[in-house]
Design an enzyme around this catalytic site. Structure first.
Site, PDB file in Angstrom:
ATOM      1  N   GLU A  77       1.705  -0.392  -5.099  1.00  0.00           N
ATOM      2  CA  GLU A  77       0.801   0.702  -5.405  1.00  0.00           C
ATOM      3  C   GLU A  77       1.726   1.918  -5.535  1.00  0.00           C
ATOM      4  O   GLU A  77       2.202   2.445  -4.522  1.00  0.00           O
ATOM      5  CB  GLU A  77      -0.221   0.907  -4.295  1.00  0.00           C
ATOM      6  CG  GLU A  77      -1.213   2.004  -4.619  1.00  0.00           C
ATOM      7  CD  GLU A  77      -2.186   2.284  -3.486  1.00  0.00           C
ATOM      8  OE1 GLU A  77      -3.349   2.580  -3.772  1.00  0.00           O
ATOM      9  OE2 GLU A  77      -1.775   2.233  -2.304  1.00  0.00           O
ATOM     10  N   ASP A 125       0.839  -1.194   0.000  1.00  0.00           N
ATOM     11  CA  ASP A 125       0.000   0.000   0.000  1.00  0.00           C
ATOM     12  C   ASP A 125       0.880   1.253   0.000  1.00  0.00           C
ATOM     13  O   ASP A 125       1.872   1.333   0.733  1.00  0.00           O
ATOM     14  CB  ASP A 125      -0.883  -0.035   1.259  1.00  0.00           C
ATOM     15  CG  ASP A 125      -1.746   1.190   1.407  1.00  0.00           C
ATOM     16  OD1 ASP A 125      -2.639   1.379   0.571  1.00  0.00           O
ATOM     17  OD2 ASP A 125      -1.523   1.956   2.367  1.00  0.00           O
TER      18      ASP A 125
END
Length: 654
Positions: free
Chosen positions: A351, A315
């Site tokens: 990401e 993330d």
């Protein structure tokens, strides 16, 4: 006979033949006490000894698996009970009543000693599938099974529900070979959510990185999660964990004192006394700090060695490449991963952004990483909802976004191609809502992304109008075919397999309720069957072309762009195109030499006669104009109807 004790540099609770050694890195502390909790009694309080350089240790005899413990430290003149950042299980409640106080900390910060050697993997090994052969299904442990009528109530919403007979049958029927789980490590809800009696359903507010969340277990999170992974592997399904190393639940100034703020303030990026907030969550991990780097690497290795996970999706991964306000793809973290004999072998997905300066880094990660490709999401949504001038960019995305992801580094550095992710509309909502409807989040509908590139086709939300339902279904097929047959690794929301709607909520991070839980009673079986068939065909076709276009082999294949009538597309014509075809023919250096894949796109409102290249035995494997899945034989002039996506192969590969 002497007892072999663990090294004092091995952090956490390490069992040995005569007891347990507890080690904590706390350079900001002048005194640390170990607390051993016993049910119904005051904790046993033991002074720890500083071995050197901030390493505090204490050996305790007769400690066994399951012993609860925490640490007592001082912060700003107060005594706090803090969790072990290396704890591998927690027993304290993952909630509190804001504001967080030192008295509440004695309940929350309770950890548990774990012995990973006790679990029996029964000789089951990982599928070890190539990233090019993988189709990733993103799902939430609880949301996937909470409402499934054929799963035992004790397993609904839990780790073991993932491997219930009903779910294993579902995976097999729908050709699912990889689950990407939203964060399953212990997290705490943000204070503003707790004040509203809400929770961080998605799990992106990490508390203890090494401990599985006990809320998804009936009794024993460690062993139940391992059982789920073992049984998924037994059924040839890989497991990728979504991990959050960019911030922790301690938040910004005024956030709770959970561990690092009291133990080692240098874990966070700071400007004087002000914590940097490149994550939108109040604080940012400073991966340059040796203790932070060690913690992240040790955590990743633990999940691979002790839980056998197959990879990680990071993330806001740009944070992990930060050198202060800039991004460095050659920083110590990336080098450490690349040389690590354990971590270099698993799937690594970034990401590739955060909200800090220089935060958008698509295509800039090391070549052993795959990256989430938001460009194909945006252009695909725009193309199919009818925005002009999109086909040229879409053609680039279809061919693997090689302007960003050089095929020289395929198949390792592939784009992860997606239309939907957990943060945003589901696919059903992309074709049902023109605007977000996030009122249930309690933020006056001001949260969530404003640029959804969605359309409702005449009615906002559900409708019984058959014409609207028909175009919505066709647009869903168009978008899903676009990522399945583009070059890269498809990423699909499990919610989209069922046709699930979140009622127009594009930021359901705090919705631990039927907005997020999949409704198995309303599953669109016709849609699910179509999608499962297309996944099978994608797996038989696309990896061959990724392989042929990877590395030095990419120079020996031919890609030809044509108008529907067969004429070549000239450079000046690209901006105004609404329909075209692409033929990829494999060259002599590939084992499938001479075979071809043809993709035709009509994004406009006018049908075309598609002239198929001669001297081929074409077979239609996907035609989004219909939900039929029969492999067809086209005519020499195939009808390419409006708003449709057609895939043909030369010969019978299926």
């Amino acid at each position: 006979m002497s007892v072999c004790f663990p090294s004092p540099y091995v952090l956490g609770a390490q069992l040995h033949p005569s007891g347990c050694r507890f080690t904590l890195y706390a350079p900001d502390q002048e005194c640390v006490h170990l607390l051993l909790w016993h049910q119904g009694h005051q904790p046993q309080r033991l002074a720890m000894h500083e071995y050197k350089r901030g390493y505090w240790t204490r050996d305790v005899a007769d400690v066994v698996t399951g012993q609860e413990y925490s640490f007592d430290v001082s912060h700003n003149g107060q005594s706090w009970c803090v969790a072990d950042p290396y704890a591998q299980a927690v027993t304290g409640p993952l909630t509190y009543r804001p504001p967080y106080t030192s008295s509440q900390s004695t309940q929350v910060a309770r950890c548990q000693v774990v012995d990973h050697e006790l679990f029996d993997w029964q000789g089951v090994s990982s599928p070890q599938r190539s990233i090019r052969d993988t189709v990733i299904f993103e799902t939430h442990v609880k949301g996937l099974t909470q409402q499934h009528p054929d799963i035992e109530p004790a397993q609904q919403g839990r780790y073991l529900g993932l491997v219930s007979p009903a779910m294993l049958a579902f995976y097999q029927q729908h050709h699912i070979n990889c689950l990407q789980l939203l964060p399953i490590t212990c997290c705490l809800p943000e204070p503003h959510l707790l004040s509203q009696q809400k929770t961080n359903y998605w799990g992106y507010n990490p508390y203890v990185w090494m401990a599985p969340d006990p809320r998804y277990a009936e009794k024993d999170a460690v062993n139940e999660l391992k059982t789920a992974i073992r049984e998924l592997h037994r059924h040839d399904i890989e497991v990728i964990l979504d991990v959050v190393f960019n911030h922790t639940a301690e938040g910004g100034e005024g956030g709770p004192i959970l561990h690092f703020k009291a133990l080692d303030h240098a874990m966070y990026l700071q400007d004087g006394q002000q914590l940097h907030n490149h994550t939108g969550c109040g604080n940012t991990i400073d991966i340059r700090h040796p203790a932070a780097l060690k913690q992240v690497l040790d955590t990743l290795r633990m999940w691979v060695t002790d839980y056998h996970v197959d990879g990680f999706r990071f993330d806001l991964a740009a944070t992990l490449g930060r050198d202060g306000d800039t991004f460095d793809p050659h920083n110590a973290f990336f080098h450490a991963i690349a040389q690590d004999p354990i971590l270099s072998k698993v799937k690594l997905i970034a990401e590739p952004w955060d909200i800090g300066p220089d935060g958008y880094q698509l295509g800039q990660f090391p070549v052993n990483w795959a990256e989430c490709n938001d460009k194909i999401r945006d252009i695909t949504r725009s193309l199919w909802r009818g925005e002009p001038g999109m086909l040229q960019d879409f053609a680039t995305r279809l061919m693997g976004s090689r302007d960003v992801f050089s095929a020289a580094y395929w198949p390792d550095h592939l784009p992860i191609n997606y239309i939907t992710y957990h943060d945003g509309f589901t696919l059903q909502d992309v074709v049902s809502y023109a605007k977000r409807h996030n009122h249930a989040n309690g933020e006056k509908n001001q949260d969530g992304h404003g640029d959804n590139r969605s359309a409702n086709y005449g009615v906002e939300g559900p409708t019984n109008n058959p014409d609207i339902i028909k175009i919505r279904d066709q647009q869903k097929r168009n978008m899903m075919a676009s990522i399945l047959f583009s070059l890269g690794t498809p990423h699909i929301l499990m919610a989209d397999m069922l046709g699930h709607s979140q009622q127009g909520n594009n930021n359901a991070y705090c919705q631990d309720n039927p907005i997020s839980w999949l409704n198995w009673q309303t599953q669109d079986h016709a849609w699910s069957n179509w999608l499962a068939t297309m996944i099978t065909r994608r797996n038989a076709i696309v990896p061959r072309f990724i392989d042929a276009l990877s590395g030095t082999q990419r120079h020996f294949n031919q890609i030809t762009w044509r108008h529907p009538n067969g004429d070549p597309v000239h450079d000046h014509q690209w901006p105004s195109l609404q329909a075209l075809s692409c033929e990829i023919t494999l060259g002599a250096h590939h084992s499938d030499a001479g075979q071809s894949l043809l993709i035709a796109i009509n994004s406009g409102h006018t049908a075309h006669n598609l002239r198929l290249p001669p001297n081929h035995q074409w077979r239609i494997v996907c035609d989004t104009a219909t939900d039929e899945t029969t492999v067809g034989t086209p005519e020499s002039f195939q009808r390419l109807v409006e708003k449709s996506f057609l895939v043909c192969i030369d010969g019978d590969w299926l």
